[in-house]
Design a protein around this motif. Sequence first.
Motif, PDB file in Angstrom:
ATOM      1  N   VAL A  10      70.538  20.169 -36.997  1.00 18.67           N
ATOM      2  CA  VAL A  10      71.112  19.693 -35.730  1.00 18.67           C
ATOM      3  C   VAL A  10      72.053  20.779 -35.218  1.00 18.67           C
ATOM      4  CG1 VAL A  10      72.529  17.925 -34.631  1.00 18.67           C
ATOM      5  CG2 VAL A  10      71.083  17.308 -36.562  1.00 18.67           C
ATOM      6  N   CYS A  11      71.968  21.068 -33.941  1.00 21.18           N
ATOM      7  CA  CYS A  11      72.855  22.094 -33.376  1.00 21.18           C
ATOM      8  C   CYS A  11      74.216  21.462 -33.054  1.00 21.18           C
ATOM      9  CB  CYS A  11      72.236  22.676 -32.111  1.00 21.18           C
ATOM     10  SG  CYS A  11      73.363  23.810 -31.285  1.00 21.18           S
ATOM     11  N   PRO A  12      75.297  21.925 -33.714  1.00 26.92           N
ATOM     12  CA  PRO A  12      76.612  21.314 -33.466  1.00 26.92           C
ATOM     13  C   PRO A  12      77.476  22.151 -32.511  1.00 26.92           C
ATOM     14  CG  PRO A  12      76.732  22.629 -35.433  1.00 26.92           C
ATOM     15  CD  PRO A  12      75.381  22.905 -34.811  1.00 26.92           C
ATOM     16  N   ASP A  14      79.082  23.967 -29.022  1.00 27.08           N
ATOM     17  CA  ASP A  14      79.780  23.287 -27.925  1.00 27.08           C
ATOM     18  C   ASP A  14      78.869  23.172 -26.702  1.00 27.08           C
ATOM     19  OD1 ASP A  14      81.596  22.191 -26.273  1.00 27.08           O
ATOM     20  OD2 ASP A  14      83.034  23.832 -26.326  1.00 27.08           O
ATOM     21  N   CYS A  15      77.956  22.235 -26.771  1.00 28.59           N
ATOM     22  CA  CYS A  15      76.932  22.041 -25.741  1.00 28.59           C
ATOM     23  C   CYS A  15      76.642  20.548 -25.717  1.00 28.59           C
ATOM     24  CB  CYS A  15      75.678  22.834 -26.109  1.00 28.59           C
ATOM     25  SG  CYS A  15      74.233  22.426 -25.120  1.00 28.59           S
ATOM     26  N   PRO A  16      76.468  19.954 -24.542  1.00 29.62           N
ATOM     27  CA  PRO A  16      76.278  18.495 -24.510  1.00 29.62           C
ATOM     28  C   PRO A  16      74.958  18.011 -25.098  1.00 29.62           C
ATOM     29  CG  PRO A  16      76.145  19.448 -22.291  1.00 29.62           C
ATOM     30  CD  PRO A  16      76.579  20.537 -23.207  1.00 29.62           C
ATOM     31  N   ASP A  17      73.967  18.911 -25.299  1.00 30.51           N
ATOM     32  CA  ASP A  17      72.622  18.425 -25.618  1.00 30.51           C
ATOM     33  C   ASP A  17      72.436  17.991 -27.070  1.00 30.51           C
ATOM     34  OD1 ASP A  17      72.522  19.389 -23.074  1.00 30.51           O
ATOM     35  OD2 ASP A  17      70.561  20.301 -23.269  1.00 30.51           O
ATOM     36  N   ARG A  18      73.188  18.588 -27.978  1.00 26.27           N
ATOM     37  CA  ARG A  18      73.150  18.236 -29.415  1.00 26.27           C
ATOM     38  C   ARG A  18      71.706  18.125 -29.911  1.00 26.27           C
ATOM     39  NH1 ARG A  18      76.691  19.654 -30.325  1.00 26.27           N
ATOM     40  NH2 ARG A  18      78.529  18.375 -30.316  1.00 26.27           N
ATOM     41  N   CYS A  19      70.979  19.240 -29.817  1.00 25.42           N
ATOM     42  CA  CYS A  19      69.543  19.246 -30.140  1.00 25.42           C
ATOM     43  C   CYS A  19      69.274  18.988 -31.615  1.00 25.42           C
ATOM     44  CB  CYS A  19      68.945  20.600 -29.783  1.00 25.42           C
ATOM     45  SG  CYS A  19      68.922  20.909 -28.026  1.00 25.42           S
ATOM     46  N   SER A  20      68.191  18.301 -31.873  1.00 23.45           N
ATOM     47  CA  SER A  20      67.665  18.243 -33.238  1.00 23.45           C
ATOM     48  C   SER A  20      66.712  19.432 -33.388  1.00 23.45           C
ATOM     49  CB  SER A  20      66.940  16.922 -33.488  1.00 23.45           C
ATOM     50  OG  SER A  20      65.952  16.705 -32.511  1.00 23.45           O
ATOM     51  N   PHE A  45      62.142  21.266 -27.452  1.00 26.73           N
ATOM     52  CA  PHE A  45      62.492  22.645 -27.041  1.00 26.73           C
ATOM     53  C   PHE A  45      64.004  22.837 -27.088  1.00 26.73           C
ATOM     54  CE2 PHE A  45      64.403  22.361 -22.792  1.00 26.73           C
ATOM     55  CZ  PHE A  45      64.058  21.076 -22.399  1.00 26.73           C
ATOM     56  N   ILE A  46      64.416  24.088 -27.246  1.00 30.77           N
ATOM     57  CA  ILE A  46      65.849  24.417 -27.275  1.00 30.77           C
ATOM     58  C   ILE A  46      66.099  25.671 -26.441  1.00 30.77           C
ATOM     59  CG2 ILE A  46      66.356  23.347 -29.508  1.00 30.77           C
ATOM     60  CD1 ILE A  46      66.239  26.209 -30.724  1.00 30.77           C
ATOM     61  N   CYS A  47      67.372  25.999 -26.309  1.00 30.24           N
ATOM     62  CA  CYS A  47      67.742  27.180 -25.520  1.00 30.24           C
ATOM     63  C   CYS A  47      67.436  28.457 -26.314  1.00 30.24           C
ATOM     64  CB  CYS A  47      69.230  27.128 -25.172  1.00 30.24           C
ATOM     65  SG  CYS A  47      70.287  27.210 -26.617  1.00 30.24           S
ATOM     66  N   ALA A  48      67.341  29.558 -25.577  1.00 30.64           N
ATOM     67  CA  ALA A  48      67.081  30.855 -26.216  1.00 30.64           C
ATOM     68  C   ALA A  48      68.253  31.264 -27.102  1.00 30.64           C
ATOM     69  CB  ALA A  48      66.827  31.906 -25.143  1.00 30.64           C
ATOM     70  N   LYS A  49      69.474  30.791 -26.767  1.00 31.66           N
ATOM     71  CA  LYS A  49      70.648  31.197 -27.540  1.00 31.66           C
ATOM     72  C   LYS A  49      70.470  30.800 -29.011  1.00 31.66           C
ATOM     73  CE  LYS A  49      73.232  29.402 -23.587  1.00 31.66           C
ATOM     74  NZ  LYS A  49      74.411  28.768 -23.041  1.00 31.66           N
ATOM     75  N   VAL A  50      70.092  29.547 -29.240  1.00 26.45           N
ATOM     76  CA  VAL A  50      70.012  29.077 -30.628  1.00 26.45           C
ATOM     77  C   VAL A  50      68.664  29.419 -31.263  1.00 26.45           C
ATOM     78  CG1 VAL A  50      70.095  26.982 -32.063  1.00 26.45           C
ATOM     79  CG2 VAL A  50      71.873  27.428 -30.370  1.00 26.45           C
ATOM     80  N   ARG A  51      67.655  29.652 -30.423  1.00 28.32           N
ATOM     81  CA  ARG A  51      66.395  30.160 -31.002  1.00 28.32           C
ATOM     82  C   ARG A  51      66.666  31.475 -31.743  1.00 28.32           C
ATOM     83  NH1 ARG A  51      63.502  28.952 -26.235  1.00 28.32           N
ATOM     84  NH2 ARG A  51      63.465  31.172 -25.701  1.00 28.32           N
ATOM     85  N   ASN A 181      73.110  22.783 -20.018  1.00 29.25           N
ATOM     86  CA  ASN A 181      72.675  21.398 -20.280  1.00 29.25           C
ATOM     87  C   ASN A 181      71.171  21.362 -19.999  1.00 29.25           C
ATOM     88  OD1 ASN A 181      73.510  18.248 -18.529  1.00 29.25           O
ATOM     89  ND2 ASN A 181      72.728  18.526 -20.576  1.00 29.25           N
ATOM     90  N   ILE A 182      70.421  22.254 -20.703  1.00 31.97           N
ATOM     91  CA  ILE A 182      69.040  22.502 -20.273  1.00 31.97           C
ATOM     92  C   ILE A 182      68.151  21.264 -20.373  1.00 31.97           C
ATOM     93  CG2 ILE A 182      68.999  24.997 -20.686  1.00 31.97           C
ATOM     94  CD1 ILE A 182      67.501  24.376 -23.308  1.00 31.97           C
ATOM     95  N   HIS A 183      68.570  20.280 -21.187  1.00 33.24           N
ATOM     96  CA  HIS A 183      67.709  19.107 -21.316  1.00 33.24           C
ATOM     97  C   HIS A 183      67.833  18.153 -20.145  1.00 33.24           C
ATOM     98  CE1 HIS A 183      67.520  20.942 -25.248  1.00 33.24           C
ATOM     99  NE2 HIS A 183      66.303  20.434 -25.276  1.00 33.24           N
ATOM    100  N   THR A 568      75.661  33.093 -24.073  1.00 30.22           N
ATOM    101  CA  THR A 568      76.648  32.674 -25.070  1.00 30.22           C
ATOM    102  C   THR A 568      76.989  31.198 -24.872  1.00 30.22           C
ATOM    103  OG1 THR A 568      78.545  33.190 -23.679  1.00 30.22           O
ATOM    104  CG2 THR A 568      77.715  34.978 -25.050  1.00 30.22           C
ATOM    105  N   ILE A 569      77.592  30.606 -25.914  1.00 31.31           N
ATOM    106  CA  ILE A 569      78.130  29.247 -25.808  1.00 31.31           C
ATOM    107  C   ILE A 569      79.629  29.431 -25.979  1.00 31.31           C
ATOM    108  CG2 ILE A 569      78.112  26.918 -26.791  1.00 31.31           C
ATOM    109  CD1 ILE A 569      75.323  28.040 -28.043  1.00 31.31           C
ATOM    110  N   SER A 570      80.391  29.316 -24.896  1.00 31.42           N
ATOM    111  CA  SER A 570      81.714  29.901 -24.800  1.00 31.42           C
ATOM    112  C   SER A 570      81.551  31.349 -25.263  1.00 31.42           C
ATOM    113  CB  SER A 570      82.759  29.111 -25.595  1.00 31.42           C
ATOM    114  OG  SER A 570      84.037  29.653 -25.293  1.00 31.42           O
TER     115      SER A 570
END
Length: 669
Positions: A10-12, A14-20, A45-51, A181-183, A568-570
Amino acid sequence: MRPMHTAHSVCPLDCPDRCSLEVRVEEGRIASITGSRVNPVTEGFICAKVRDFAGRVYGPDRLLHPMSRTGRKGEGRFARISWDEAIGTIARRLEETRREHGGEAILPFFYGGSNGMVSQGAADERLFRAIGASRLARTVCAAPTGAAAKALYGRMASTDLPDVEKARYIILWGANPKHSNIHLMPYLKRAREAGAKVALVDPRLTLARGYVDRHLPVFPGRDGPVALAMIGHLARTGGVDRAFLEAHTVGWERLLDRARDWSLERAAAVARVATRDIAALAEEYAAADPALIRCGWGLERNRNGETGVAAVLALPAVAGKFGKAGGGFALASSPAYEVNEDLLAGHAEAATSVIHVNRLGRALLEEQKPPIKALFVYDANPAVTIPDQNRVLRGLEREDLLTVVFDQVMTDTALYADVVLPATTFLEHTEMSVSYGGYGVQIAEPVVPPVGEARPNDEVFRLLAERLGVADGLPRGEGLLRRALEAIGGPLAGPAEGRLERLRRERFLGFDFPGPRPVQFGTAFPTLPDRKARLWPEDLGTDPYRVLDDPATREFPLALISPATDRTISSTLGELMREQAVLEMHPADAAARDLVDGQEVRVRNALGEVRVALRTNPEVRAGVVFLPKGIWNRHTRNGSVGTALVPDSISAVSGGACFNDARVEVGPA
Ligand code: SF4
């Protein structure tokens, strides 16, 4: 070791989407990261940042072992030490500080580098409470929006993402879902395919023209006048839902009175937009059913933060847009649930000094009651993210300040540390996370072994507590996870019995609303004694819709904004950004200064200067320039970032940061 497998996470961040997430692991190393459907909103799907997060885990900037400083502060020269020596040194120095200056001379500094409930707010909070440290008012983001929402509606739940597709008119106000908030994007797309119109209120055209039917390029800090003028226009043209106002709100007469002060012409003049565009936005919004406002965090980052957000959030009540799925407003979901911080931290907070996160530089240089003598930074990078960067750096340069930085990579802040500690990433430790953009709690176990000697926050703060003699039995492991679940209130509250086991099995627990999702004024109501909204919200002061003047001067006329980007995320993941940052400016503003694309420019004001290349962009409104949020010192030519130009003033009610109050001039370098 299994040669190849796929693990859940799970992505923790600082992003509202909290992707699994699905993490492909090969020979004990992360091979790839993609989205899963455990959290339904992730949709695979997720953002390129966390990919690209493996680039952080195994990258050259990763901290691999504890180190102590051997060079000057900021120089980045360190020598390897053992964990035992690091913990011993830090404990001894903290104890000395406490003995000589009192516990309040110690300042823990942390933010959203990881929002998990195991990493933050448990063992760390317990330690700092036990030693009587100063407390950090963490108001760098979301404080004005939270204060305004609470003053109008209490803890009423927000419209959830899946209901966005039911809306037939959507105003994205100060929100950029493409980057933060890509989702939301698939729901916007589905809404548009079903005939919805999308309006964007933002100084920049942040979405492709194909997604936006109307763009109102409001000048920063002028959202309140626009919203009040819309309310006034609705009052004059029969667009007010009087039955709703009488049944469900108090204070609406005073709001309508105040809105009369803001004619369309007056609001258009201060917001630097066309009068007819404000009228059209109000009329289109009033005519649509259901109509939704997705309120982002862009409009709060100025001296009028709370009052601007309050005026925007009053619109759905005035226009009668509540009571239907797809109507009302969408905001952070976190106000709807309360986390019992005292339960998680193990004991109640003591009334020690409060230091404003946005005034760190001032606190380090000027605070005397007592002076800050020890700074413990974790999950944060204040050297680049906090207003008035030069003042923050002068504070970090103090030779008499003990600075500990506990992080995953060598950040700009870590360069100033006396002791650096290596932290695990979310892929290397157990974490429980609640979404602040939707309604669900998730859990993840480590998917790869810790890199180098990195350790989790939880373990390190326990070790320090033991060494300082203040360890007092915070449950560990399963016990801590159970405690974290119990601490979550609101629609997810419930007996602990069996819930952790269920969460482990299902990995996602949704919130328990009557119905699939909250409907504002249908199944979710203001959590105020009479369940009515306060449209004259006195919690925001005697004049809750006041509008303070723009801070521009003749010398510094341009508004500098620094919103999030897709990199970036912040400032997290900034180490992976290879290219230099650029300043974006409207072509007319560039031409007026004889500046051309690609030229190196000085962006300056009385606080500092930033040297970067210029990029002209007609989609940034005239009078506004844009530097990316979250860049590191290495991304500019002179090693200063946008926060060097941001005043450390704070909003009146909640102490929010005023990033968009930076006023600058731009010239050739
Ligand atoms: S940063 Fe946001 S969009 Fe990206 S993986 Fe994490 S939760 Fe998802």
